[in-house]
Design a protein around this motif. Structure first.
Motif, PDB file in Angstrom:
ATOM      1  N   PRO A 130     -16.156  13.771   1.758  1.00 48.33           N
ATOM      2  CA  PRO A 130     -16.514  14.277   0.617  1.00 48.33           C
ATOM      3  C   PRO A 130     -15.328  15.664   0.359  1.00 48.33           C
ATOM      4  N   ALA A 131     -14.606  15.938   1.101  1.00 48.78           N
ATOM      5  CA  ALA A 131     -13.843  17.047   1.103  1.00 48.78           C
ATOM      6  C   ALA A 131     -12.177  16.642   0.945  1.00 48.78           C
ATOM      7  N   TYR A 132     -12.110  15.137   0.760  1.00 44.51           N
ATOM      8  CA  TYR A 132     -10.576  14.640   0.570  1.00 44.51           C
ATOM      9  C   TYR A 132      -9.941  15.263  -0.576  1.00 44.51           C
ATOM     10  N   GLU A 133      -8.667  15.425  -0.459  1.00 48.99           N
ATOM     11  CA  GLU A 133      -7.852  15.950  -1.645  1.00 48.99           C
ATOM     12  C   GLU A 133      -6.825  14.795  -1.991  1.00 48.99           C
TER      13      GLU A 133
ATOM     14  N   ALA B 208      -4.905  14.236   4.030  1.00 47.18           N
ATOM     15  CA  ALA B 208      -5.324  13.516   4.870  1.00 47.18           C
ATOM     16  C   ALA B 208      -6.494  14.131   5.693  1.00 47.18           C
ATOM     17  N   THR B 209      -7.426  12.997   6.310  1.00 49.38           N
ATOM     18  CA  THR B 209      -8.557  13.262   6.857  1.00 49.38           C
ATOM     19  C   THR B 209      -8.323  12.887   8.560  1.00 49.38           C
ATOM     20  N   THR B 210      -8.320  13.678   9.184  1.00 53.43           N
ATOM     21  CA  THR B 210      -7.805  13.467  10.734  1.00 53.43           C
ATOM     22  C   THR B 210      -8.672  13.400  11.592  1.00 53.43           C
ATOM     23  N   ALA B 211     -10.021  13.439  11.459  1.00 57.81           N
ATOM     24  CA  ALA B 211     -11.058  13.194  12.357  1.00 57.81           C
ATOM     25  C   ALA B 211     -12.247  12.624  11.407  1.00 57.81           C
TER      26      ALA B 211
ATOM     27  N   HIS C 222      -5.238   7.855   7.807  1.00 59.84           N
ATOM     28  CA  HIS C 222      -6.366   8.173   6.720  1.00 59.84           C
ATOM     29  C   HIS C 222      -5.663   8.978   5.702  1.00 59.84           C
ATOM     30  N   GLU C 223      -4.353   8.786   5.327  1.00 57.73           N
ATOM     31  CA  GLU C 223      -3.935   9.701   4.161  1.00 57.73           C
ATOM     32  C   GLU C 223      -4.115   9.202   2.811  1.00 57.73           C
ATOM     33  N   TYR C 224      -4.140  10.041   1.929  1.00 58.75           N
ATOM     34  CA  TYR C 224      -4.561   9.684   0.598  1.00 58.75           C
ATOM     35  C   TYR C 224      -3.339   9.753  -0.322  1.00 58.75           C
TER      36      TYR C 224
ATOM     37  N   ARG D 235      -9.418   6.873  -6.109  1.00 62.71           N
ATOM     38  CA  ARG D 235      -8.193   6.757  -5.351  1.00 62.71           C
ATOM     39  C   ARG D 235      -7.867   5.354  -4.917  1.00 62.71           C
ATOM     40  N   VAL D 236      -6.619   5.090  -4.414  1.00 55.47           N
ATOM     41  CA  VAL D 236      -6.550   3.714  -3.881  1.00 55.47           C
ATOM     42  C   VAL D 236      -6.962   3.892  -2.054  1.00 55.47           C
ATOM     43  N   PRO D 237      -7.027   2.541  -1.749  1.00 56.48           N
ATOM     44  CA  PRO D 237      -7.281   2.701  -0.220  1.00 56.48           C
ATOM     45  C   PRO D 237      -6.333   3.464   0.611  1.00 56.48           C
ATOM     46  N   THR D 238      -6.825   3.937   1.587  1.00 56.16           N
ATOM     47  CA  THR D 238      -5.670   4.369   2.766  1.00 56.16           C
ATOM     48  C   THR D 238      -5.239   3.555   3.579  1.00 56.16           C
ATOM     49  N   VAL D 239      -4.167   3.586   4.335  1.00 61.11           N
ATOM     50  CA  VAL D 239      -3.602   2.646   5.299  1.00 61.11           C
ATOM     51  C   VAL D 239      -4.934   2.180   6.350  1.00 61.11           C
ATOM     52  N   ARG D 240      -5.740   3.175   6.805  1.00 65.54           N
ATOM     53  CA  ARG D 240      -6.791   2.756   7.795  1.00 65.54           C
ATOM     54  C   ARG D 240      -7.682   1.943   7.002  1.00 65.54           C
ATOM     55  N   GLU D 241      -8.212   2.280   5.748  1.00 65.26           N
ATOM     56  CA  GLU D 241      -9.027   1.415   5.091  1.00 65.26           C
ATOM     57  C   GLU D 241      -8.494  -0.021   4.747  1.00 65.26           C
ATOM     58  N   TRP D 242      -7.258   0.106   4.491  1.00 64.88           N
ATOM     59  CA  TRP D 242      -6.519  -1.446   4.553  1.00 64.88           C
ATOM     60  C   TRP D 242      -6.543  -2.268   5.826  1.00 64.88           C
TER      61      TRP D 242
END
Length: 421
Positions: A244-247, A251-254, A286-288, A350-357
């Motif tokens: 919920p805190a993404y920008e 990136a979300t690293t944890a 998990h970078e945006y 947003r579009v999916p991240t690499v991890r989501e992909w």
């Protein structure tokens, strides 16, 4: 892994989706071929601890090094006997698998490869090199994988529909001493959260007890597994990654959440410890994307309205759509491509991240991708009209080109059962 594990060679391996599925099913990779340095780096780095010989000496980028050098395949056979105890001369190699590059066969690939005839793209004839390797090494089985468009493809605009597939079939049927069957399968039927139709062609050496001369496709004669497995929805495989805190641009690293279902637990399983990664554990890739305010507003409007796109928001890009939280009655309807730009996250603009992909392709979270996150223009597409065939293969493209791990695992488990008869 036991030395009794079935052994295989992976040609045109990409970042390793097919290999990983086969390994999950109990196979051991002995040799890998992949032209892209970025994809090869991904493949080898994820196997450095478990299969160090691959990076040490059992890999090659260009398959031409195998097929054009008179002694190269003989040297490989000698090495397999010395280092793995597999005697090619005695027919002990279990499997050769591969999916030659398909840029000219897939709709998107050809659209982005400029207006040249498919017969002019060197990558479209690599199936002949694969057949040469099979002919020389005589594995107990072989597996050829490619896109659905291959079945209908024409070499030239004025050619006959299906002529490419006819040539491919003739090539593999022409390898003496093998029974060959094929089938168009859909990854969603094997527990993958995508539709992703793929052509799978299987050859079985005539001296194998499960070789058959019966008529029928590869599933009907028992060379491929029958469909099995429930395909999870997008929310089911992504909800634990929603921060919920993404920008935008961040990136979300944890891990922001604990896993909430069996699919997330499987994707978060750490093979080194046998434990599921908890909330707060490190998370990679998990970078945006850094979308402009206009694009964020457009995506939010699409999310709020169920995909509606106002006229002033339309662009010349491929049609974008919001990914559904759950699939409809027909199951998954999407196919992950080399770019995420066509899709919008179900709850965030947003579009999916690499991890989501990667999760769409059922890669576990421990699997690390090397190279750039994305790239564009000539670096990604090349320009066959001027003889520029080299392509940069960033993370999104590596993932989009891969065989879904869960599909490969189902095929691998079936093959292992056949080989153990």
């Amino acid at each position: 892994m036991s030395n009794q594990a079935p052994k295989f060679i992976d040609l045109f391996a990409g970042c390793g989706g097919l290999s990983l599925g086969l390994e999950d099913a109990g196979f051991m990779p002995m040799f890998v071929n992949e032209l892209s340095p970025q994809a090869m780096d991904t493949y080898l780095s994820n196997r450095a601890a478990t299969h160090p010989l691959l990076a040490d000496k059992y890999h090659v980028n260009d398959i031409k090094e195998l097929v054009l050098s008179p002694d190269r395949l003989d040297d490989l056979a000698s090495g397999l006997l010395r280092d793995y105890g597999v005697d090619v001369a005695r027919g002990e190699l279990d499997l050769v698998a591969g999916g030659p590059p398909c840029q000219g066969f897939s709709g998107i690939g050809h659209r982005r490869s400029y207006s040249v005839a498919r017969e002019q793209l060197p990558s479209n004839h690599l199936y002949q090199d694969m057949a040469h390797v099979i002919h020389r090494l005589r594995p107990r089985m072989f597996l050829f994988e490619n896109v659905e468009g291959l079945i209908r493809g024409r070499w030239t605009p004025g050619g006959s529909k299906g002529e490419i597939w006819a040539d491919v079939l003739e090539t593999f049927h022409g390898i003496p001493g093998y029974s060959v069957r094929w089938k168009l399968v859909h990854a969603r039927d094997y527990g993958v959260p995508q539709n992703r139709p793929r052509v799978l062609l299987v050859g079985v050496r005539d001296d194998q007890p499960f070789a058959t001369g019966d008529d029928g496709d590869a599933v009907q004669v028992g060379y491929l597994p029958a469909p099995a497995g429930e395909a999870p929805g997008i929310e089911a495989i992504w909800s634990d990654l929603v921060d919920p805190a993404y920008e935008p641009g961040g990136a979300t690293t944890a891990y922001p959440h604990a896993p909430s279902n069996r699919w997330q637990e499987a994707l978060r399983l750490d093979p080194r410890t046998g434990k599921v990664l908890p909330k707060g554990a490190p998370l990679t890739d998990h970078e945006y994307s850094k979308h402009s305010p206009h694009v964020v507003a457009k995506f939010q409007h699409m999310i709020d309205t169920g995909g509606e796109l106002l006229d002033h928001m339309r662009t010349k890009k491929f049609a974008q759509r919001v990914l559904p939280r759950e699939w409809g009655p027909k199951g998954p309807t999407i196919t992950a491509t080399s770019l995420p730009d066509d899709y919008v996250h179900y709850s965030q603009p947003r579009v999916p991240t690499v991890r989501e992909w990667a999760r769409l392709q059922t890669f576990p979270d421990w699997y690390q991708f090397k190279g750039k996150r994305t790239t564009g223009g000539l670096r990604r597409a090349g320009n066959p009209r001027i003889g520029l065939h080299e392509r940069e293969v960033p993370k999104y493209t590596q993932i989009g080109n891969a065989v879904p791990v869960t599909l490969a695992s189902a095929v691998g488990a079936h093959f292992k059962g056949l080989l153990e008869r």
